[in-house]
Design an enzyme around this catalytic site. Structure first.
Site, short mmCIF file in Angstrom:
data_model
loop_
_atom_site.label_atom_id
_atom_site.label_comp_id
_atom_site.label_asym_id
_atom_site.label_seq_id
_atom_site.Cartn_x
_atom_site.Cartn_y
_atom_site.Cartn_z
N LYS A 135 -0.02 14.94 10.04
CA LYS A 135 0.28 16.30 10.37
C LYS A 135 1.53 16.48 9.21
O LYS A 135 2.39 15.96 8.97
CB LYS A 135 0.83 16.83 11.68
CG LYS A 135 0.95 18.38 11.92
CD LYS A 135 1.31 18.36 13.50
CE LYS A 135 1.74 19.76 13.75
NZ LYS A 135 2.13 20.00 15.08
N SER A 179 -0.67 23.69 17.46
CA SER A 179 -0.34 23.71 16.05
C SER A 179 -1.04 22.71 15.36
O SER A 179 -1.18 22.72 14.07
CB SER A 179 1.08 23.80 15.76
OG SER A 179 1.83 22.61 16.37
N SER A 198 0.60 21.02 21.60
CA SER A 198 0.26 20.98 20.22
C SER A 198 -0.67 19.96 19.76
O SER A 198 -1.35 20.05 18.78
CB SER A 198 1.21 21.42 19.07
OG SER A 198 1.49 22.61 19.22
#
Lengths: 516, 484
Positions: free
Chosen positions: A96, A171, A195
Site C-alpha cells: 500500500k 482504503s 481498511s
C-alpha cells in the site's frame, strides 16, 4: 448457502494450475521456487506482464517498481541458490502506498505527496525485504487511508476485479484488487477502521488486521495513530500467517509496538476447530444487514459448527456507538497527524506570499475533500468548549467498547459475523453521501477501537460479488483467528475462485510507463 | 510605583544536556554544527516517522524536579500541543499539559538585599524544542538542528515582587541546573529562556492584576530591566485609571523599553490531547527514590553547612557555593585546614585563588585541581604560624598555581621566609627613617598617618618578607625614640 445459488458473472472456475503463476498462493509460489521448476525472476516477469496487461483497467497500482522488483528477484534467486529458503523468499507482492520505501515515491494517495520520495524504509518494507519478498509496486488507496472505496485517491480510482463498475472497497482497495486480480501474490494493507477487512471482503480475498502493536507503524504514513495497523492481504489463511510472521514483532523504533512473541502459526493451522466457541454478536445481525449477506454468513457459521465449533450468543451494547466514536477519535488524531503537511519542507508547495498564505495554499491544493472534511471535524472535536463533549466523551465510550469486547471474549474464543453489510457498490454511488460511506464500516470499526485482531475471509457471493466472514479475536491471538479461517477454507471453495478481467474494458487510468 | 506592588511569575524553558534529542537518536549538541546536519525523519517531521522517548532526558527532568522539592508523578503521559509555524516540523509539539512530570516545590532565592525567600513552583514538564528561524535580509531560513532537543519547562508561582528578585530567581535556577549537570543554563545560547508574567496591584490588594507577558528574555539583566520598566508603565496606567489589556510584549535592549507584540483577545487554543504515538510514561517508585538518594548536596544545604558548621558569613557562604566544584573544593580545604582557620581559608579561596582562576577562564572547573585543597590549607597554616607574610604567601600561591609545588617547598627554596627578628628589622627601619626625613618630620609634627607610609617602605625594603606586626612595633619604637 445463498451465495452458491447466485450466478457468478465473471468468475472463472478454480484456475490454479502450475501454468499460471499469478494464481499461485504464497505457499504454492514458494514451493514452486523451492522445487527449482521456476525462478523468482521468471515469476516476477509474469506478474509484471499481467500488471502491464490488466492494470489500466483495474488501477490497482500507483507506482510499479519493475526495476526494484527485478533486482530483488535476482537477489532472492541468488539467496536460494546459496541454500537459503523461506516462506516469502522470491515471492512478488504489493505494498500500500503509505509505507515508506527509500528512493521510491510514497504518496499516501495524496496530491500533497505526489512527488515525495522518502529517505528511508518503513519497518514493514525492511522486514519483507529481509525475508526476500519482491516488491512489484505501491498500490492505490483512499487519500491518507480516509475512505471505504478507494475513490478518494488523488490519482485515479480502482476497479473491483469482480465487476469493474464497482469499487474494491477501501482504503486498501489497490492492495486487495491487486491480489484478487492476480497482480500480486500477496499485499500489505493498513486498517484504521476496516481498511483491510472491508476491501478484502469486497474483493474476495483474505485480509487480516492484527492486534494494535503487533506490526510496527514506523514508516507508515499516519492517519489515526491509536488505530492504524498494518496487515496481510492474501488468497489463503496460511499465506496470511506466513506474511504476518515476517512483518510482526517488537520494533524498538515504534514505542507502541508490543513486546509479545510471534508464534509460528503453522502449527496452529491444523484444521481442528473442535470445541472452539464462536461468539455470535446480536448487534451484528440487525436490520442494516443485507438478507443475502446474512444468509451467507449464517451458512458459513453452520460450516464451522458442523466441523465441531460451538455457537455462543454474546452482546456488546456499546458497539452501536462505534461509528460515532471512531469519527471523533480518528478525525481528532488525523487533524494533528496531517498538520505536518505545511508545504515548507516537502510535498505540495506554494512560493508566493507570506507564511500563512503559503501554508493555506499548499493545504488547499494538496488535500482532497474528504481529508479536509476530516481535518475540520477533528479540529472541532479537540477545540476548547467541544473537547469534553466530543473527544473526551469518545475516549470514554472507547473504553466501554474495549471492556465489552474483553468480556465477550471471555465467554467465547472468537467473535464471528459479517465483514460488510452488503457487497461492493458502484463507483460514484456514495461519493455524495459521506455518512452512507462511513456506515460501510459499521461492522469493522469497533474492533479498531478495542485494538483487537480480526480477519475477513471469503464466504460466498451475492449477485456475483464476493462478501466476507469476519473473525475477531483476543489481543495477540491472531493464531485462533487464522486457525478458524484456515479450517473454513478447507471446507469450502470460495477462495479458489478468481475473477477474469475483461480484455476490452475501458481504462480506469491513463497508460503509464512502468516507473521506478 | 508609590502605593503599588509588582507581582512576577516566570516560565523558563531549559535545554536538557543530553547526547541525543528528545525523541530521536540525532545529536543534541547543535552549538557548532552546520545547519540541518543533525536531522532525521523524526525531527524533520517526515511522513511515517515515530518518536521514541529519551530515557536520559526523563531522568534529568526527574532529578531536577526532586532537587526543586517537587512531587514526581509516577504515571504521566505526553500530549500534542497543536499549532502551525514553520519552525514546528510536525505541526504539533510533543509536550505535557494535563499531567506534568512534576508539580510543586520551590527554589530558595537570596535577593540583592540579602533576604532569603522561597519562590514556589507550579510545575515542571518535558517537551521538545522547535527548529530555529534565521532571518536573513530577504528571506527566512530554517535550521532543524535544534528541532527535538529536550526541554524542561519550569513554571514558577507569581511569588516575586521586584526585578531584582526575578533576577535572583533566574540566577538560583541556573546555579541549580549547572549544579545538577542537567543543563548549561547559558541564557545567551538560549539553553535557558525566560518568559515573564507581570502585573501590578495596589499595596494591600490580594487579587492579581491583569497579566502582561514579556517573552524571550535572554539575559538576567534583560529580565530585571524589562520587569522594572513594565512595572512602572503598568503602575502609571493604573494611576491614571487606564484599562490594562492582557497582552504579550517584547523587550528592546537598545531603548530599554517594552513594546506591544500582540493582544490576547481569546486564550490560544492548542487543542491538547494525549500523544497516541507514545504509551503512558510510568516511573517505577524505586527508580524515583534511587534518583532522590543520588542527589548531591544542593546549594542551600551547602550554604547552611558553611554558615553553621564553619561559622562563615552569609556572603562568604554564597560566594563559596557559586557552583558545585567551588563548594566541593571549599569544603575539602576547610576540612584540611581544620576548625579555626575557616575564615582565612575562605578568604584565600574567594580572593587570590578566584583571581588566578578568573585570569584563566578556559580552565573552567579545572581550576580546582591547580592547587589541591590540602595544599591551600598548608599555605594558610604557614601564614597563620607566622612563617609567611600574607603578601609573600600571595606570591607563593601564584607559584603553587603555575608549578604545582607545595608552599613549604617554595618558601624554603626561595628565601621567602618571614623576617621577624627585631634586630634584623631594626637595621632596615633605621635605613628607611634616614632615607625619608620629610615623613619622619611630619610624624613628629603630629601627622600619625605618616607612619603607614614608613611601614610600607620597610615592607618594600624587605621584599615583603617582614612580619608586619613586628615591623610596626620596631618602627613605632624607633619613631618614639626620635621624639624623645
Amino acid at each position: 448457502m445463498s451465495g452458491e445459488t447466485t450466478a457468478t458473472r465473471n468468475a472463472t472456475a478454480p484456475s490454479h494450475t502450475d501454468a499460471d503463476p499469478t494464481r499461485w498462493s504464497v505457499a504454492e509460489t514458494a514451493a514452486q521456487l523451492r522445487s527449482g521448476r521456476t525462478s523468482s525472476l521468471a515469476v516476477t516477469e509474469v506478474y509484471l506482464a499481467r500488471i502491464a496487461a490488466d492494470d489500466e483497467v483495474i488501477g490497482a497500482y500507483l507506482t510499479v517498481t519493475a526495476d526494484v522488483a527485478r533486482t530483488q528477484a535476482r537477489s532472492a534467486d541468488a539467496r536460494r541458490t546459496a541454500g537459503e529458503d523461506g516462506p516469502l523468499l522470491g515471492v512478488p507482492y504489493a505494498l500500500k502506498d503509505l509505507f515508506t520505501t527509500a528512493g521510491v515515491r510514497t504518496t499516501a494517495g495524496s496530491r500533497m505527496l505526489a512527488a515525495y520520495v522518502p529517505p528511508d524504509d518503513s519497518t514493514v518494507y525492511a522486514r519483507l525485504s529481509a525475508a526476500g519478498a519482491v516488491l512489484l509496486g505501491k498500490t492505490n488507496m483512499d487519500e491518507f487511508a480516509m475512505g471505504s472505496s478507494t475513490e478518494n485517491s488523488a490519482f485515479h480510482p480502482t476497479a473491483n476485479p469482480w465487476d469493474i463498475s464497482r469499487v474494491p472497497g477501501g482504503s486498501s482497495g489497490g492492495s486487495t484488487a491487486a491480489v484478487a486480480a492476480g497482480m500480486a501474490a500477496f499485499a500489505i494493507g493498513t486498517d484504521t477502521g476496516g481498511s483491510i477487512r472491508q476491501p478484502a471482503a469486497l474483493c474476495g480475498v483474505v485480509g487480516l488486521k492484527p492486534t494494535y502493536g503487533r506490526v510496527s507503524r514506523r514508516g507508515m504514513v499516519a492517519f489515526a495513530s491509536s488505530l492504524d495497523q498494518a496487515g496481510p492481504i492474501t488468497r489463503t489463511a496460511k499465506d496470511a500467517a506466513a506474511v504476518l510472521r515476517a512483518v510482526a514483532g517488537l520494533d524498538p523504533l515504534d514505542a507502541t509496538s508490543g513486546d509479545v512473541d510471534v508464534p509460528d502459526y503453522g502449527s496452529a493451522l491444523n484444521g481442528d476447530v473442535t470445541g472452539l466457541r464462536l461468539g455470535i454478536l446480536d448487534e451484528y445481525f440487525t436490520a442494516g444487514l443485507d438478507p443475502e449477506v446474512r444468509a451467507a454468513v449464517e451458512a458459513a457459521i453452520d460450516v464451522l459448527v458442523a466441523a465441531g465449533a460451538v455457537r455462543v450468543r454474546v452482546q456488546m451494547p456499546s458497539v452501536r456507538y462505534a461509528v460515532a466514536t471512531y469519527y471523533l477519535i480518528a478525525t481528532a488524531e488525523c487533524s494533528a497527524n496531517l498538520a505536518r503537511y505545511d508545504g515548507f519542507r516537502y510535498g505540495a508547495t506554494s512560493d508566493t506570499g507570506g507564511v500563512w498564505e503559503r501554508l493555506t495554499a499548499a493545504r488547499s491544493v494538496g488535500f482532497g475533500e474528504e481529508v479536509k472534511r476530516r481535518i475540520i471535524l477533528g479540529t472541532n472535536a479537540l477545540s476548547t468548549g467541544y473537547f469534553d463533549a466530543y473527544y473526551a466523551q469518545a475516549t470514554r465510550v472507547r473504553g466501554l467498547i474495549r471492556t465489552e469486547f474483553e468480556r465477550a471474549l471471555d465467554a467465547c474464543d472468537v467473535i464471528v459475523g459479517p465483514t460488510v453489510p452488503s457487497p461492493a457498490f458502484r463507483r460514484g454511488e456514495k461519493m455524495d453521501d459521506p455518512l452512507a460511506m462511513y456506515l460501510n464500516d459499521i461492522y469493522t470499526i469497533a474492533l479498531n477501537l478495542a485494538g483487537l485482531p480480526g480477519a475477513s475471509v471469503p464466504c460466498g457471493f451475492v449477485a456475483g460479488l464476493p462478501i466476507g466472514l469476519q473473525i475477531m479475536g483476543r489481543a495477540f491471538d491472531e493464531a485462533s483467528i487464522l486457525r478458524i479461517a484456515d479450517a473454513y477454507e478447507a471446507r469450502t471453495a470460495w477462495s479458489t475462485r478468481a475473477p477474469a478481467v475483461p480484455a476490452d474494458a475501458a481504462r480506469i487510468r491513463p497508460p503509464r510507463a512502468l516507473d521506478a | 510605583m508609590e502605593g503599588f506592588e509588582v507581582v512576577v511569575g516566570i516560565e523558563t524553558h531549559v535545554q536538557i544536556l543530553t547526547r541525543s534529542k528528545m525523541f530521536c537518536g540525532c545529536g543534541a549538541d547543535f552549538a557548532g554544527a552546520e545547519p540541518n546536519t543533525l536531522v532525521c525523519p523524526v525531527c524533520l517531521g517526515l511522513p511515517g516517522a515515530l518518536p521514541t522517548p529519551n530515557a536520559a532526558a526523563i531522568a534529568a527532568a526527574v532529578t531536577t524536579g526532586l532537587a526543586l522539592g517537587g512531587e514526581i508523578r509516577p504515571r504521566t503521559w505526553f500530549e500534542r500541543k497543536n499549532y502551525h509555524y514553520p519552525d514546528l516540523a510536525k505541526g504539533y509539539q510533543i509536550s505535557q499539559y494535563e499531567a506534568p512530570l512534576c508539580t510543586g516545590g520551590g527554589l530558595e532565592v537570596v535577593g540583592a538585599d540579602g533576604v532569603r525567600r522561597t519562590v514556589g513552583l507550579e510545575r515542571l514538564h518535558l517537551e521538545e524544542d522547535t527548529a530555529k528561524l534565521i532571518h536573513a535580509p530577504s528571506e527566512t531560513l530554517l535550521d532543524f538542528n535544534r528541532s527535538g532537543v529536550p526541554l524542561m519547562e519550569i513554571v514558577s508561582q507569581p511569588d516575586m515582587r521586584s526585578g531584582d528578585e526575578a533576577r535572583a530567581y533566574l540566577e538560583a535556577l541556573r546555579q541549580l541546573l549547572r549544579w545538577l549537570g542537567v543543563s548549561t543554563g547559558n541564557m545567551e545560547d538560549g539553553a535557558l529562556r525566560a518568559d515573564v508574567n507581570i502585573s501590578v496591584r495596589r499595596v494591600g490588594e490580594t487579587r492579581l492584576g491583569t497579566k502582561i507577558e514579556i517573552k524571550n528574555l535572554n539575559s538576567f539583566a534583560a529580565a530585571k530591566g524589562a520587569i522594572e520598566h513594565e512595572a512602572e508603565r503598568l503602575a502609571g496606567m493604573a494611576e491614571r485609571g487606564e484599562t490594562i489589556v492582557q497582552s504579550t510584549r517584547g523587550w528592546d535592549e537598545r531603548t530599554r523599553t517594552t513594546f506591544a507584540q500582540r493582544t490576547k483577545e481569546a486564550a490560544d487554543d492548542y487543542r491538547y490531547f494525549p500523544e497516541p504515538d507514545l504509551p503512558p510514561l510510568v516511573l517505577d517508585a524505586g527508580w524515583i527514590e534511587a534518583r532522590r538518594a543520588a542527589l548531591p548536596a544542593l546549594p542551600a544545604a551547602r550554604r547552611a553547612d558553611l554558615t553553621e558548621r564553619w561559622q562563615l558569613s552569609d556572603d562568604e557562604a554564597r560566594v563559596l557555593t557559586r557552583d558545585r566544584a567551588t563548594a566541593d573544593y571549599a569544603v575539602a580545604a576547610l576540612v584540611a585546614a581544620g576548625p579555626g582557620a575557616s575564615r582565612a581559608v575562605a578568604g584565600w579561596i574567594s580572593g587570590p585563588l578566584f583571581a588566578l582562576a578568573n585570569a584563566e577562564p578556559a580552565l573552567g572547573e579545572g581550576w580546582t585541581s591547580k592547587v589541591p585543597p590540602n595544599a591551600l590549607a598548608e599555605l594558610a597554616a604557614l601564614v597563620a604560624d607566622g612563617t609567611l607574610t600574607r603578601s609573600v604567601a600571595r606570591d607563593v600561591l601564584s607559584e603553587m598555581w603555575s608549578t604545582g609545588r607545595r608552599a613549604a617547598e617554595i618558601a624554603a627554596g626561595g628565601a621567602r621566609t618571614q623576617i621577624s627578628g627585631s634586630d634584623a628589622l631594626g637595621a632596615v627601619v633605621d635605613e628607611v627613617l634616614a632615607a625619608h626625613p620629610k615623613p619622619v618630620a611630619d610624624w613628629l609634627g603630629g601627622k600619625e598617618s605618616a607612619s603607614a607610609f614608613l611601614l610600607g617602605q620597610v615592607m618594600r625594603a624587605t621584599g615583603g618578607q617582614a612580619n608586619a606586626a613586628v615591623a610596626r612595633d620596631v618602627l613605632d619604637k624607633a619613631l618614639a625614640r626620635r621624639r624623645a
